[in-house]
Each structure stands twice: as C-alpha cells, then as structure tokens.
Design a protein around this motif. Structure first.
Motif, PDB file in Angstrom:
ATOM      1  N   ALA A  12       0.822  -1.207   0.000  1.00 59.88           N
ATOM      2  CA  ALA A  12       0.000   0.000   0.000  1.00 59.88           C
ATOM      3  C   ALA A  12       0.851   1.250   0.000  1.00 59.88           C
ATOM      4  O   ALA A  12       0.397   2.318  -0.403  1.00 59.88           O
ATOM      5  N   ALA A  13       2.111   1.142   0.425  1.00 58.82           N
ATOM      6  CA  ALA A  13       2.978   2.311   0.493  1.00 58.82           C
ATOM      7  C   ALA A  13       3.292   2.888  -0.878  1.00 58.82           C
ATOM      8  O   ALA A  13       3.838   3.978  -0.985  1.00 58.82           O
TER       9      ALA A  13
ATOM     10  N   VAL B 185      -2.199   5.844   3.258  1.00 56.22           N
ATOM     11  CA  VAL B 185      -2.703   4.478   3.118  1.00 56.22           C
ATOM     12  C   VAL B 185      -3.946   4.284   3.986  1.00 56.22           C
ATOM     13  O   VAL B 185      -4.934   3.677   3.557  1.00 56.22           O
ATOM     14  N   SER B 186      -3.909   4.807   5.208  1.00 52.20           N
ATOM     15  CA  SER B 186      -5.066   4.681   6.104  1.00 52.20           C
ATOM     16  C   SER B 186      -6.293   5.361   5.514  1.00 52.20           C
ATOM     17  O   SER B 186      -7.407   4.828   5.563  1.00 52.20           O
ATOM     18  N   LEU B 187      -6.101   6.555   4.943  1.00 53.72           N
ATOM     19  CA  LEU B 187      -7.236   7.267   4.367  1.00 53.72           C
ATOM     20  C   LEU B 187      -7.737   6.560   3.117  1.00 53.72           C
ATOM     21  O   LEU B 187      -8.951   6.516   2.862  1.00 53.72           O
ATOM     22  N   SER B 188      -6.817   5.978   2.343  1.00 49.74           N
ATOM     23  CA  SER B 188      -7.231   5.215   1.171  1.00 49.74           C
ATOM     24  C   SER B 188      -8.119   4.045   1.580  1.00 49.74           C
ATOM     25  O   SER B 188      -9.144   3.770   0.951  1.00 49.74           O
ATOM     26  N   ASN B 189      -7.736   3.364   2.647  1.00 51.12           N
ATOM     27  CA  ASN B 189      -8.548   2.242   3.140  1.00 51.12           C
ATOM     28  C   ASN B 189      -9.913   2.724   3.630  1.00 51.12           C
ATOM     29  O   ASN B 189     -10.933   2.070   3.393  1.00 51.12           O
TER      30      ASN B 189
ATOM     31  N   ARG C 122      -4.343   9.987  -3.651  1.00 49.85           N
ATOM     32  CA  ARG C 122      -3.079  10.227  -4.339  1.00 49.85           C
ATOM     33  C   ARG C 122      -2.004  10.746  -3.385  1.00 49.85           C
ATOM     34  O   ARG C 122      -0.838  10.423  -3.506  1.00 49.85           O
ATOM     35  N   GLY C 123      -2.402  11.575  -2.433  1.00 52.41           N
ATOM     36  CA  GLY C 123      -1.452  12.170  -1.497  1.00 52.41           C
ATOM     37  C   GLY C 123      -2.084  13.376  -0.833  1.00 52.41           C
ATOM     38  O   GLY C 123      -3.304  13.515  -0.807  1.00 52.41           O
ATOM     39  N   PHE C 124      -1.251  14.242  -0.295  1.00 52.03           N
ATOM     40  CA  PHE C 124      -1.726  15.423   0.400  1.00 52.03           C
ATOM     41  C   PHE C 124      -1.434  16.686  -0.400  1.00 52.03           C
ATOM     42  O   PHE C 124      -0.471  16.753  -1.157  1.00 52.03           O
ATOM     43  N   VAL C 125      -2.292  17.699  -0.228  1.00 55.12           N
ATOM     44  CA  VAL C 125      -2.098  18.995  -0.861  1.00 55.12           C
ATOM     45  C   VAL C 125      -0.964  19.702  -0.124  1.00 55.12           C
ATOM     46  O   VAL C 125      -1.093  20.036   1.049  1.00 55.12           O
TER      47      VAL C 125
END
Length: 222
Positions: free
Chosen positions: A11-12, A50-54, A166-169
């Motif tokens: 997931a990383a 990864v946590s937010l994606s889950n 995708r990531g953080f702003v």
C-alpha cells in the motif's frame, strides 16, 4: 524494464502514484527516490495516506463501470461518483487520482485513449459536484494493462475507473503542520454532504463509431 506483479501490492506505493492492481504490470517509474520515500514515511505521510485510502474504500464505491467502447456515465456510475464526491469534499487537504481501464478487446493504443476518456468523464462529474479540479490532477489511463478478469472477450468488470487517494495537498495549512492523523480520522458525515441531485451528464461522451478499428461494431475498443 517492466515486471509482472506476482503478489500483493504494498500500500505504500500509493503516494508514488503507482498503485496497480493484482496481475497488472508495474513500471520502474517512481522508484529509486529513496530520500523522498524516507521523508514520506518518517513524517507519517505515507502511512496516513494508506489509512485514508482504506477508509475511502470502506466508505464509498471506488469503482464504476462502462458499456462496451463507451465513456458515458450511466445512472449507477453517477450515483457512485456522487458518493465519492461527498467523501472527497470532507478532506480538502487530500488529492485523489482516477485511473481509467478497458477490457482487452481492441488495440492497446486505442484502449489507452479510451481509458483516459473514461477517467476524464469521471473527473468531470466529480468537478460538477464541487470538487476542486486541482485536487484531481492525476488522471491516469491504464488502458487494457490491468484486467480484473483475464479474457480476450468483452468484460464489463474490466471496463472501469478506480478512484483512490493520491497524497496530500502540499500547501494546505493542516498538512504543513503535520496534522495527518487529524485529517484521516476526521468525522465523515454523509448526510451533511450528499448532493440533493446531480444533473450533470458526466462529460466524456460516448465513443464515436468510427474509432480505430471501426468502433464498437468492429470491436475497436474495450
């Protein structure tokens, strides 16, 4: 050099923008930047993304499907995207990617373009629901490279888009202050954010019948 993935994808890999599905091909693009990955891990960005994606995958349908050789959004797809938008609006500090896919019918070149048009249609609808286009900049077409069902025949499960974190702003104040845990575990109240209606047609449009190989009737695209 490209390698076929044989096991579960870590997931990383999400923040590197390469989160292919099981059975797909993985290119070397995005690897080799050990310093960047170390910073992401040590700052907590990687694990929290990864946590937010889950959480996103648990809360809403992340996949929508399409008719053969089409980028049109049907009613079911629009409903799923409206649910995605309701979630995404809760997290203005986070960027999302939409990955377009096709089945294996037709040429690889045609299907790469079709996958992109499907991703564009999904993004257009999300924008119509109030999502900042700048947080959806990572349009990606996987074309026919990552089928869920390995068949050369038309297969609806393979004709899809997948939305993911995708990531953080980078310039968001909360991100600059490193409040990743607070962002990820923010209360998500669907009833407070679900649109009352969505009149957008979904953009993208259907594929012209005269595409590469002769359109749907000529099995041009997946």
């Amino acid at each position: 050099m490209r390698r076929l993935i044989l096991g579960t994808i870590p997931a990383a890999l999400l923040l590197a923008g390469c989160a292919p599905e099981l059975g797909g091909e993985l290119s070397n693009r995005g690897f080799g930047n050990a310093t960047m990955n170390n910073v992401l891990i040590q700052s907590g960005q990687m694990s929290y993304a990864v946590s937010l994606s889950n959480r996103f995958a648990d809360a809403v349908p992340t996949t929508i499907n399409f008719a053969f050789d089409s980028a049109e959004l049907d009613a079911e797809a629009r409903t799923a995207l409206a649910q995605q938008a309701a979630f995404i609006r809760q997290f203005p500090e986070v960027r999302f990617a939409v990955y377009g896919h096709t089945d294996l019918v037709g040429s690889a070149a045609y299907n790469e373009g079709l996958g992109l048009r499907r991703a564009q249609a999904a993004v257009s609808f999300l924008v119509s629901q109030g999502i900042d286009r700048g947080r959806l900049e990572a349009l990606v077409s996987q074309g026919e490279t990552q089928p869920l069902v390995a068949t050369q025949s038309p297969e609806r499960a393979n004709r899809r888009t997948v939305t993911d974190v995708r990531g953080f702003v980078e310039d968001n104040p909360d991100v600059l202050n490193g409040k990743y845990a607070a962002i990820v575990f923010r209360e998500y109240v669907l009833s407070a954010t679900t649109p009352t209606g969505f009149a957008a047609s979904g953009g993208g449009g259907g594929e012209a019948a005269g595409g590469e190989g002769g359109g749907e009737g000529g099995a041009a695209g997946g």
